[in-house]
Each structure stands twice: as C-alpha cells, then as structure tokens.
Design a protein around this motif. Structure first.
Motif, PDB file in Angstrom:
ATOM      1  N   ASP A  96       0.834  -1.216   0.000  1.00  0.00           N
ATOM      2  CA  ASP A  96       0.000   0.000   0.000  1.00  0.00           C
ATOM      3  C   ASP A  96       0.860   1.255   0.000  1.00  0.00           C
ATOM      4  O   ASP A  96       0.569   2.227  -0.719  1.00  0.00           O
ATOM      5  N   LEU A  97       1.938   1.240   0.806  1.00  0.00           N
ATOM      6  CA  LEU A  97       2.808   2.411   0.867  1.00  0.00           C
ATOM      7  C   LEU A  97       3.485   2.664  -0.480  1.00  0.00           C
ATOM      8  O   LEU A  97       3.582   3.796  -0.954  1.00  0.00           O
ATOM      9  N   HIS A  98       3.975   1.576  -1.102  1.00  0.00           N
ATOM     10  CA  HIS A  98       4.607   1.710  -2.413  1.00  0.00           C
ATOM     11  C   HIS A  98       3.613   2.251  -3.450  1.00  0.00           C
ATOM     12  O   HIS A  98       3.955   3.144  -4.242  1.00  0.00           O
ATOM     13  N   ASN A  99       2.387   1.708  -3.463  1.00  0.00           N
ATOM     14  CA  ASN A  99       1.391   2.147  -4.457  1.00  0.00           C
ATOM     15  C   ASN A  99       1.031   3.612  -4.281  1.00  0.00           C
ATOM     16  O   ASN A  99       0.877   4.355  -5.251  1.00  0.00           O
ATOM     17  N   THR A 100       0.869   4.029  -3.008  1.00  0.00           N
ATOM     18  CA  THR A 100       0.514   5.424  -2.735  1.00  0.00           C
ATOM     19  C   THR A 100       1.614   6.371  -3.197  1.00  0.00           C
ATOM     20  O   THR A 100       1.352   7.381  -3.870  1.00  0.00           O
ATOM     21  N   LEU A 101       2.856   6.040  -2.862  1.00  0.00           N
ATOM     22  CA  LEU A 101       3.973   6.905  -3.260  1.00  0.00           C
ATOM     23  C   LEU A 101       4.167   6.910  -4.778  1.00  0.00           C
ATOM     24  O   LEU A 101       4.487   7.949  -5.369  1.00  0.00           O
ATOM     25  N   ASP A 102       3.978   5.748  -5.388  1.00  0.00           N
ATOM     26  CA  ASP A 102       4.092   5.682  -6.849  1.00  0.00           C
ATOM     27  C   ASP A 102       3.021   6.546  -7.516  1.00  0.00           C
ATOM     28  O   ASP A 102       3.283   7.222  -8.512  1.00  0.00           O
ATOM     29  N   ARG A 103       1.797   6.486  -6.972  1.00  0.00           N
ATOM     30  CA  ARG A 103       0.720   7.293  -7.546  1.00  0.00           C
ATOM     31  C   ARG A 103       1.029   8.772  -7.420  1.00  0.00           C
ATOM     32  O   ARG A 103       0.857   9.550  -8.380  1.00  0.00           O
ATOM     33  N   ILE A 104       1.498   9.201  -6.243  1.00  0.00           N
ATOM     34  CA  ILE A 104       1.804  10.617  -6.031  1.00  0.00           C
ATOM     35  C   ILE A 104       2.929  11.065  -6.960  1.00  0.00           C
ATOM     36  O   ILE A 104       2.866  12.129  -7.595  1.00  0.00           O
ATOM     37  N   ASN A 105       3.986  10.256  -7.050  1.00  0.00           N
ATOM     38  CA  ASN A 105       5.105  10.621  -7.922  1.00  0.00           C
ATOM     39  C   ASN A 105       4.691  10.641  -9.392  1.00  0.00           C
ATOM     40  O   ASN A 105       5.190  11.455 -10.182  1.00  0.00           O
TER      41      ASN A 105
END
Length: 766
Positions: free
Chosen positions: A35-44
């Motif tokens: 979840d953390l990876h997906n959230t950061l990837d989406r923001i970036n």
C-alpha cells in the motif's frame, strides 16, 4: 519482496511479534508495504506529469496587460464618454472574467489534490506499522532495502508536492488578483454605461454658435492620452480574436463547403453545355472560383456566431467586408454606380475616423456637421436611386430612410452641445447602412448558389430536380430577409447601446408567467405554439416535392402519384399540432376544455369544414381517385393535380385549375376515367363521297387505325354506318386507345392521315 522473512517464519506466519501496542504479522506487513509503495508511486506519477497550467501562465500576463490598458482608458473616459469603447470593454471584461473564473476553479482543485497528497505524506511519518518495523531489529534487517526505497520515494514525492504547491499558490494569487480587478473594472464600465444613458441627452458643450473654439491644456493632454491608448486597444482586440479563434474554424469549414460546392456546380453545368445559365441575370456575383462570394458569406454570418462581440470587432469585420464588396462591385456595377459606392465607403471612413476624436473642438464639430449634411444627401440619393440595383432593395430603402433620420438628429444634437449621442448616432447610422448593403449582397449570393444547385440537380436528375425553383426561391428569399432584418437590428441596436436593454425587456416580456383564472402561461409559450404550427404547415405544403409534385407541371405532364401523400400531410399537421400543444405548456385538462368548445363550434357552424376534412381522410383509404387521374365531377373534366386536407384541385383541358371540396368528391357523381387503367373508347365521325367508294374507304380507315401504336390491339376497331344515300355515307369509328390523356392528339392524327389517304384515292371526306 519479503521472501527471506517468509523462509525464517517457517510454518507460523502469525507468531512474529514486535514491541508496541499492535501485533505485526508477515502477511499484514506485506500488504502494508505494498500500500505504501502504491501510494507513493501514484503521487510521484501525478507530480511527474505535472498540472495543466501552461495556458494560464502564458495568457495571464496578457490578461493583466489588457486589464491595465482598460483601466487607463476608463480613467480617460471619466471625462469624455466613448460609448463604442465602453461597449467593447464590457464584452472583453466579461470574457476575461469567465476565463479567470475557470482558472480559479481549476487551480482550487489542483491545490486541493496537492494538499491531500501532502496529508498522505505526513501520515507516513506517523504510521504505527513503520514505527514497529523500525523498532523490531529482525524486521528492520530483513526489510532494510525496502525501507530505503520507500524513504527515497517519500523524499521525492514530498519535494514534488511542495514545489507544485508553491507554484499553484503563486499562480492562484495572480489569477485571483486579476479576477477581482476584472470584476472591479466591469462594475466601473457598467456605471459609465449608465452615466452615458443619463448624460447623453444632457448638455455637454456650448451650443455650436456659442463655441469660441477655445482649447485648453487639459483637452490637449486628454487627446494625447487617447492617441496612446489606440495601441493598447489594438492589443485588446487581438486578445479577443485569439480567444475566439474556434469561431473562425467553423467559419472556415462553412466557407470551404460553400466554395467547393459552388465550384462543383459550375463545372457540372459547363460540362453539360449550358454555360448560358451562368450568365446575368441568373448569376451576378458568383464565379467558378467564388473567393469573393465565399468571403461575403463568412463575414456576414460571423456576427451570428458571436452575438456579444464588441462593436470594434464588428467594425473590423465590416471593414474587411467593404473591401470585398468593393472588389465585387468593381466589375459588376456600372461605372457611375460604382463611383457612388466609393463615395459611401469614404463617407464611412471619415465618420468613424472623426468619432475617434476624444475632445472635439469647434473645427471638429463643424466638420461633423458637414459630414451629417453629406450623409443626408447620400441617404436621399440611395432612397431614390441606388436601392434598385440590390436584390433586397426595399430593405436598403428603409435603412436609408433611417440613415437620413439619424444623421438629422446627430446634426441637431451637435448644434445643441450633445456630442456623445451625436457621435453615436452618426457612426451607428453609417455602419447600419453599409451593413444592410452587405447583407443584401449576401442574400443575392445565397440565392445564386441555390439557383446553381437547382440547375445542377436538373442536369444530374436527383430528387431536387423536380423542385420549382421560382417558388422555392421565393420562400428562401423571405427566410433570408427575416434573417437579415434580425441580424441588422442586433448590430444596429448594439451600436446605439440599447441592445441589452431591448433583449432583457423582450426576454422578460415573453418569459414572465401570466395567469388567467387558474391557467398559467407565458407569451413565449404561446408564440412557440404558433411558430410550430406555421412550420408544420409549411412542411406539409412543400413535402410533395419529395414525391415528384411540382407546380410547373402542365396539363399533359401530371404524373401519377399516390394519394398516400395526403395521409403524410395529415400526419405532419397532427404531429405539429401535438408538438405545439406540448410546447405551449398548457395542461391537458385545459386543452380538453378548448376541444370541447371546438366541438360546440363544429355543431353550430363548422359542419361543412369538418365534412370536408373527414372526406379527405376517407379519400386516403377508399382511394376513389389519385393524383394524375382523369376525372369528371360537377360538370368539369380534368386531371387531379392535388388532393388536400380540405379540398382537391383538378386541371381542366383548358388549363384552368378548379378547386373541389372533398365532400363533393364523395357525395357527387364522380367519373374516374383512369381508376383501374388509362384506356378509353373514343369515336371518330367521317362523311365520305361518293357512296360507291364505301368499301375502299372502310378498308383505308381500318388500315390507318390498326397501324397506330396508340390503340389497344386486343380490341378490334369498329367502323359503323350511321347513314347512307346516293351521294354520301356517314361512318362512325369506335376504337379503344391506351391513354385517355392522348385522346385529342390521337383524333387529330387519325383525321389527318385518313383524309390524306382518301384524297389520294379520289374519295372526298367532309
């Protein structure tokens, strides 16, 4: 990710614990890490693509510059009113405010999204699972690479969101500042327009005979400022044209369609060897490559695509149109008329140029008076002479009378010191005169294009080949005339600064609810009701063209057409009536009351009309006759030309059109010679001498008749003796022919042929 942890955990994946209030399993850890990876990837991913602010950044400086130009000019017009520029500013400020409002909304959404991202970033630092991983040595050792990667993504996302937030906030400040400035300036323009309405009839200057020609330093400064503002006004118009370029894409599309369509029709007519159809008086302004005609079409309809265009923008289009019209008139008008046209154009340039002077002194006022006198003379000349050269000359004559009246008023206002309204009347009058001339040429070009279409269709043989050009052209001319009047009134009232007031007044008049008893309605609904009925009536009137019905059919050319056309017309009228009822907004219970009253009226005095209407419906299904039939009714013989809703028309052999009520067709004795076929038995009478030549005469007559293609071969002709004596014999020939419409032609041909054969055999026929 996390394979080492899975290997170490063995069979029990839920037994691993960490210090802290919550227990952390390997499964929940993996899910949380993902979840953390997906959230950061989406923001970036979002921040790397950026936000769509390029157009705002490019256009905002131009809007700020235009707002400053308008503000400077409004300070200038606090002393002297310039109604045309005020109108332009009103439209442009509304346009800029609309753009700025849209930008504010978009920037607000961008900012909201970034703030949400930032909140998600801050939540990572407080995440309990992250804290437990850091606190647990085993987890920290196994997931150190993943933690480093997460930290790297977090730092990247944090920097990007902060950078975008700063950028969006700065842009928001600039857009909001410009938005509120546009609102402020718009209010100032509205106030000055109201001041003009109140001040225009007030005395602004001395009477002309009292003006000593003094010009103070303030007036000189004001004129210098006005001259410098012209450059800024040009930039503002350029901004308006650029932001409404989509209109010109539509104009370009219309122009290309018109150009290539006309060019194709010219080629088809020339290829058919009918170049005489492309000469005056049929074609006056169009050519095989109709560049000028296309530009006239585009420049005239451009105003319809932007009803709130500033007056200066319309003047710019008008100037281009004048150039095109001058090119058109150069070769198509006689030399004297063309010189008159040039004089009108020069008068327009002088009038508009004089109106640009901010502070008129005595010399300018006298010059304005001279221009008004010249305009009156020109208007009278157009009223009595020039209007005859234009297709819609009556409109030009009316507008020329308006032109004269407004110039007389402008001269009087100038004499009595009302300079603002004098300038408005002068410029509006000359602009309106030239616009109506341009619109009449527009009407002529459209009609010529329609003429080309009709002639081209006749050559190609399509559905439109059956249309009656003159009748359709007459209807088209009426429609175009209404369109021209509406467009002219819109521009003319805009130049007089009364368009908005008229529009709001008319809109309020037709949209305000009115109550009679328990029925609520608006005048707009009632007007729409009658407009729909009118359109449906026109549609049913012309729908026959699509079934081969034409008004130029001669007696011998009426084709057989199905009486189902009557049913179609009836359906169109009924559908139009029902749509009109729905558009009127009246409740159905009120309609039933009206229909009940109509029933009483039918019982009292409309029996004959209803009888004819019902008879028309019966004619549809019973079909005792159809269009093209040869019938005899009420002592009249002829062909059925039209079967209408209430009555039908028949064309007699003499060419007269007889209208017969449908009720009479059903109640009277109706003889239909062509109901099942076109056959008819006809008779020919011969008197021959001497009586001794009877056998040879009979042989000749029967031989001539039998050789004709017009008779029915299955039924032998009968030649009977009516009377006989020693001197002569009277004969009667009875023969069936194929087409009742050719009866008279067959008799004429047979008599001539028989006479010649008998004469060759020395037999006398009388």
């Amino acid at each position: 990710m996390g394979n080492a942890a899975c290997a170490q955990s063995g069979k029990d994946t839920t037994a691993v614990t960490a210090s802290g209030p919550a227990k952390l399993s390997v499964d929940s850890l993996l899910i949380r890490m993902e979840d953390l990876h997906n959230t950061l990837d989406r923001i970036n991913d979002i921040t790397s693509r950026g936000f769509d602010t390029r157009g705002m950044q490019e256009d905002l400086p131009e809007i700020k510059s235009n707002l400053q130009t308008i503000e400077d000019n409004l300070k200038l017009y606090n002393k002297v009113l310039n109604i045309r520029n005020l109108q332009m500013f009103h439209v442009l400020l509304a346009d800029m405010r609309e753009h700025l409002e849209d930008w504010r909304s978009r920037l607000f959404n961008y900012n909201k999204e970034l703030v949400k991202m930032n909140a998600e970033m801050m939540a990572f630092t407080k995440d309990s699972f992250v804290k437990q991983i850091k606190a647990d040595t085993t987890f920290r050792n196994f997931y150190l690479p993943e933690l480093k990667e997460l930290k790297s993504k977090w730092v990247e996302a944090k920097a990007a969101t902060t950078q975008h937030l700063d950028k969006i906030s700065l842009l928001q400040a600039g857009v909001s500042g410009s938005y509120f400035k546009a609102l402020e300036l718009e209010n100032k323009v509205d106030k000055q327009l109201k001041v003009f309405s109140l001040k225009s009839l007030g005395k602004e200057y001395n009477y002309l005979w009292e003006d000593n020609g003094h010009r103070d330093a303030a007036a000189d400064t004001l004129t210098q400022q006005s001259s410098r503002s012209l450059e800024g006004l040009g930039k503002i118009l350029n901004y308006y044209a650029g932001n409404h370029s989509d209109i010109w894409w539509w104009m370009l599309l219309i122009g290309l369609v018109f150009f290539f369509r006309v060019n194709k029709q010219f080629k088809r007519i020339k290829k058919a060897g009918k170049s005489e159809l492309l000469q005056p008086p049929y074609i006056k302004y169009l050519r095989a490559l109709p560049f000028a005609g296309t530009l006239v079409i585009i420049l005239n309809i451009a105003s319809f695509f932007d009803l709130n265009a500033p007056a200066a923008y319309i003047d710019l289009l008008q100037s281009f149109l004048l150039i095109i019209l001058t090119v058109l008139f150069w070769r198509r008008w006689e030399r004297r008329m063309f010189i008159y046209w040039i004089a009108i154009v020069v008068l327009y340039m002088l009038t508009t140029g004089t109106a640009a002077v901010v502070v008129p002194d005595l010399r300018v006022r006298i010059w304005m008076l001279v221009l008004n006198v010249l305009s009156v003379i020109t208007g009278l000349f157009i009223y009595f002479r020039i209007y005859r050269n234009l297709s819609a000359g009556k409109l030009v004559r009316i507008v020329s009378a308006v032109f004269v009246v407004f110039n007389v008023l402008a001269a009087l206002f100038n004499l009595y010191g009302r300079l603002s309204i004098a300038q408005v009347y002068s410029t509006a009058a000359i602009a309106g005169l030239l616009q109506i001339i341009g619109l009449t040429v527009f009407v002529q070009i459209v009609e010529e294009a329609f003429y080309l279409q009709m002639q081209s269709s006749r050559i190609a043989g399509g559905i439109t080949a059956r249309f009656d050009f003159e009748k359709i052209r007459e209807g088209l001319h009426k429609i175009l005339t209404v369109l021209v009047v509406v467009l002219w009134l819109m521009v003319f009232t805009t130049n007089l600064n009364i368009y908005n007031d008229l529009y709001n007044g008319i809109s309020s008049l037709i949209s305000t609810p009115r109550i009679i008893g328990t029925t609520s309605f608006t005048l707009g609904n009632i007007l729409l009701f009658f407009v729909i009925l009118l359109i449906s009536n026109l549609f049913q009137k012309y729908i026959g063209y699509f079934f081969g019905e034409t008004d130029d059919d001669m007696v011998g050319e009426v084709k057989e057409k199905s009486s189902r056309l009557l049913l179609l017309r009836l359906l169109v009228l009924v559908a139009g009536f029902l749509i009109a009822i729905a558009a009127s907004g009246l409740p159905m219970d009120k309609i039933t009351v009206v229909l009940g009253a109509l029933g009483v009226g039918i019982g009292l005095g409309l029996q004959n009309i209803v009888n004819n209407l019902v008879s028309g419906v019966i004619l549809i299904f019973e079909r005792p006759l159809k269009i093209g039939d040869y019938v005899e009714v009420a002592g009249q013989k002829g062909r059925v030309k039209d079967i209408g809703i209430r009555s039908s028309r028949m064309v007699t052999t003499e060419g007269a059109e007889v209208t017969v009520p449908n009720g009479d067709l059903l109640s009277s004795k109706l003889i239909n010679w062509t109901l099942s076929n076109n056959h008819i038995r006809t008779e020919l009478l011969f008197t021959i001498a001497p009586s001794s030549a009877l056998p040879l005469a009979k042989e000749i007559i029967l031989e001539e008749v039998s050789g004709s293609d017009a008779i029915i071969g299955k039924v032998a002709p009968e030649l009977l003796v009516k009377s006989i004596n020693d001197n002569n014999v009277a004969l009667k020939l009875q023969v069936w022919i194929r087409n009742v419409h050719h009866e008279e032609a067959f008799k004429s041909r047979m008599l001539q042929q028989v006479y010649q054969r008998l004469k060759d055999n020395e037999i006398t026929m009388s």
